[in-house]
Design a protein around this motif. Sequence first.
Motif, short mmCIF file in Angstrom:
data_model
loop_
_atom_site.label_atom_id
_atom_site.label_comp_id
_atom_site.label_asym_id
_atom_site.label_seq_id
_atom_site.Cartn_x
_atom_site.Cartn_y
_atom_site.Cartn_z
N ASP A 1 0.85 -1.19 0.06
CA ASP A 1 -0.18 0.09 -0.13
C ASP A 1 0.77 1.13 -0.03
O ASP A 1 2.18 1.08 0.16
N SER A 2 0.36 2.34 -0.07
CA SER A 2 0.95 3.76 -0.42
C SER A 2 1.81 3.88 0.77
O SER A 2 3.02 4.54 0.78
N GLU A 3 1.29 3.67 2.08
CA GLU A 3 1.90 4.01 3.27
C GLU A 3 3.06 3.14 3.73
O GLU A 3 4.32 3.44 4.28
N SER A 4 3.28 1.83 2.71
CA SER A 4 4.63 1.16 2.96
C SER A 4 5.71 1.75 2.04
O SER A 4 6.73 1.15 2.19
N VAL A 5 5.46 2.45 1.30
CA VAL A 5 6.34 3.17 0.33
C VAL A 5 7.13 4.23 1.11
O VAL A 5 6.41 5.27 1.94
N ASP A 6 8.53 4.24 1.22
CA ASP A 6 9.22 5.35 1.61
C ASP A 6 9.33 6.46 0.50
O ASP A 6 10.51 6.73 0.03
N TRP A 7 8.33 7.29 0.52
CA TRP A 7 8.35 8.27 -0.45
C TRP A 7 9.63 9.41 -0.08
O TRP A 7 9.86 9.93 -1.17
N HIS A 8 10.11 9.65 0.86
CA HIS A 8 11.16 10.36 0.97
C HIS A 8 12.35 10.00 0.46
O HIS A 8 13.04 10.57 -0.05
N LYS A 9 12.57 8.55 0.61
CA LYS A 9 13.54 7.75 -0.21
C LYS A 9 13.43 7.75 -1.61
O LYS A 9 14.37 8.11 -2.23
N VAL A 10 12.22 7.69 -2.16
CA VAL A 10 12.02 7.82 -3.53
C VAL A 10 12.32 9.27 -4.04
O VAL A 10 13.03 9.50 -4.96
N ARG A 11 11.96 10.26 -3.18
CA ARG A 11 12.14 11.66 -3.42
C ARG A 11 13.82 12.05 -3.61
O ARG A 11 14.16 12.77 -4.63
N ARG B 1 -3.14 5.56 -23.81
CA ARG B 1 -2.63 4.99 -25.20
C ARG B 1 -2.16 6.37 -26.20
O ARG B 1 -1.27 6.07 -26.96
N GLU B 2 -2.85 7.52 -25.94
CA GLU B 2 -2.47 8.45 -26.89
C GLU B 2 -1.61 9.63 -25.89
O GLU B 2 -1.52 10.69 -26.81
N LYS B 3 -1.33 9.59 -24.83
CA LYS B 3 -0.66 10.37 -24.11
C LYS B 3 0.27 10.36 -23.24
O LYS B 3 0.30 9.48 -22.51
N LEU B 4 1.41 11.41 -23.27
CA LEU B 4 2.51 11.26 -22.49
C LEU B 4 2.49 12.47 -21.67
O LEU B 4 1.83 13.60 -21.99
N THR B 5 2.53 12.38 -20.14
CA THR B 5 2.52 13.34 -19.33
C THR B 5 3.96 13.56 -18.56
O THR B 5 4.31 12.94 -18.08
N GLN B 6 4.05 14.96 -18.61
CA GLN B 6 5.20 15.63 -18.09
C GLN B 6 5.15 15.77 -16.60
O GLN B 6 4.04 16.53 -16.26
N PHE B 7 5.86 15.27 -15.62
CA PHE B 7 5.86 15.54 -14.26
C PHE B 7 7.11 16.10 -13.69
O PHE B 7 8.32 15.94 -14.21
N THR B 8 7.08 16.96 -12.51
CA THR B 8 8.39 16.99 -11.96
C THR B 8 8.23 15.88 -10.86
O THR B 8 7.65 14.98 -10.95
N ALA B 9 9.44 15.83 -10.16
CA ALA B 9 9.73 14.40 -9.17
C ALA B 9 8.44 14.56 -8.33
O ALA B 9 8.04 13.48 -7.85
N ASP B 10 8.26 15.65 -7.72
CA ASP B 10 6.99 15.65 -6.54
C ASP B 10 5.83 15.34 -7.44
O ASP B 10 5.01 14.71 -6.70
N ILE C 1 5.65 11.36 -7.56
CA ILE C 1 5.37 11.08 -6.57
C ILE C 1 4.01 10.90 -6.35
O ILE C 1 3.20 9.97 -5.72
N GLN C 2 3.38 12.16 -6.46
CA GLN C 2 1.96 12.66 -6.03
C GLN C 2 1.04 11.58 -6.80
O GLN C 2 -0.05 11.01 -6.48
N ASP C 3 1.41 11.51 -8.26
CA ASP C 3 0.47 10.46 -9.06
C ASP C 3 0.77 8.93 -8.81
O ASP C 3 -0.22 8.56 -8.62
N PHE C 4 1.69 8.69 -8.21
CA PHE C 4 1.94 7.37 -7.53
C PHE C 4 1.08 7.22 -6.49
O PHE C 4 0.49 6.27 -6.12
N ASP D 1 -1.48 8.76 -5.79
CA ASP D 1 -3.03 8.77 -6.27
C ASP D 1 -3.22 7.23 -6.72
O ASP D 1 -4.38 6.99 -6.47
N PHE D 2 -2.31 6.75 -7.40
CA PHE D 2 -2.60 5.40 -8.24
C PHE D 2 -2.76 4.28 -6.95
O PHE D 2 -3.46 3.42 -7.10
N TYR D 3 -2.05 4.62 -5.97
CA TYR D 3 -2.12 3.67 -4.73
C TYR D 3 -3.34 3.79 -3.86
O TYR D 3 -3.88 2.89 -3.55
N GLN D 4 -4.40 4.78 -4.59
CA GLN D 4 -5.46 4.99 -3.63
C GLN D 4 -6.79 4.34 -4.55
O GLN D 4 -7.76 4.42 -4.10
N MET D 5 -6.29 3.99 -5.44
CA MET D 5 -7.33 3.17 -6.66
C MET D 5 -7.66 2.06 -5.68
O MET D 5 -6.93 1.30 -5.25
#
Length: 174
Positions: A47-57, A72-81, A84-87, A89-93
């Motif tokens: 789960d998301s709480e098990s990920v050390d997001w500080h370490k990833v950052r 399928r049609e889109k690439l999205t540009q992110f900052t590192a932060d 991490i927020q997108d990840f 959010d993904f874990y909340q699905m």
Amino acid sequence: MKKLVLLFCITALPFSFANGQLPDSSSWYKTPEDLIRDIYVAVSAADSESVDWHKVRSMFIDEAVVILRTSREKLTQFTADGFIQDFKDFYQMPEVSASGFVEKLIRMKAMVYNDIAFVATEYTAAIPESSRPPSRGVDLWLLSKKDGLWKITSVVNEVIPAGQELPDLPVWKF
């Protein structure tokens, strides 16, 4: 190796203390390949709480650019932060929060020159207990040394569609 680490500590600690901070030991990687192997492990969890997001950052420079296939049609540009927020959010699905997420490195090819590196990876991504088979993808990573530590400067991602393989060319042979 111990002498190198000791030398680093002796030279880096006075600078770090002067800035009021110690270097983040979770970002000390001997090689770019070690860092890349670890990021796949770091983002895989029950789960998301098990990920050390500080370490990833800590694996990224502040100005890092992350470009991911988000449809399928889109690439999205992110900052590192933003990545991490997108990840997070993904874990909340519901399906992901119920059974977690696992990325596994299949192959890796690295080119390192002095303080820069390029690492190409093929990986699988899966939601355990999902009826869907794992997806496959390619990540192209750029890294550089910052303050003597390997850091990710950018990554571009592409998903390999089901039933397709990487091109049968020497450059894609891992």
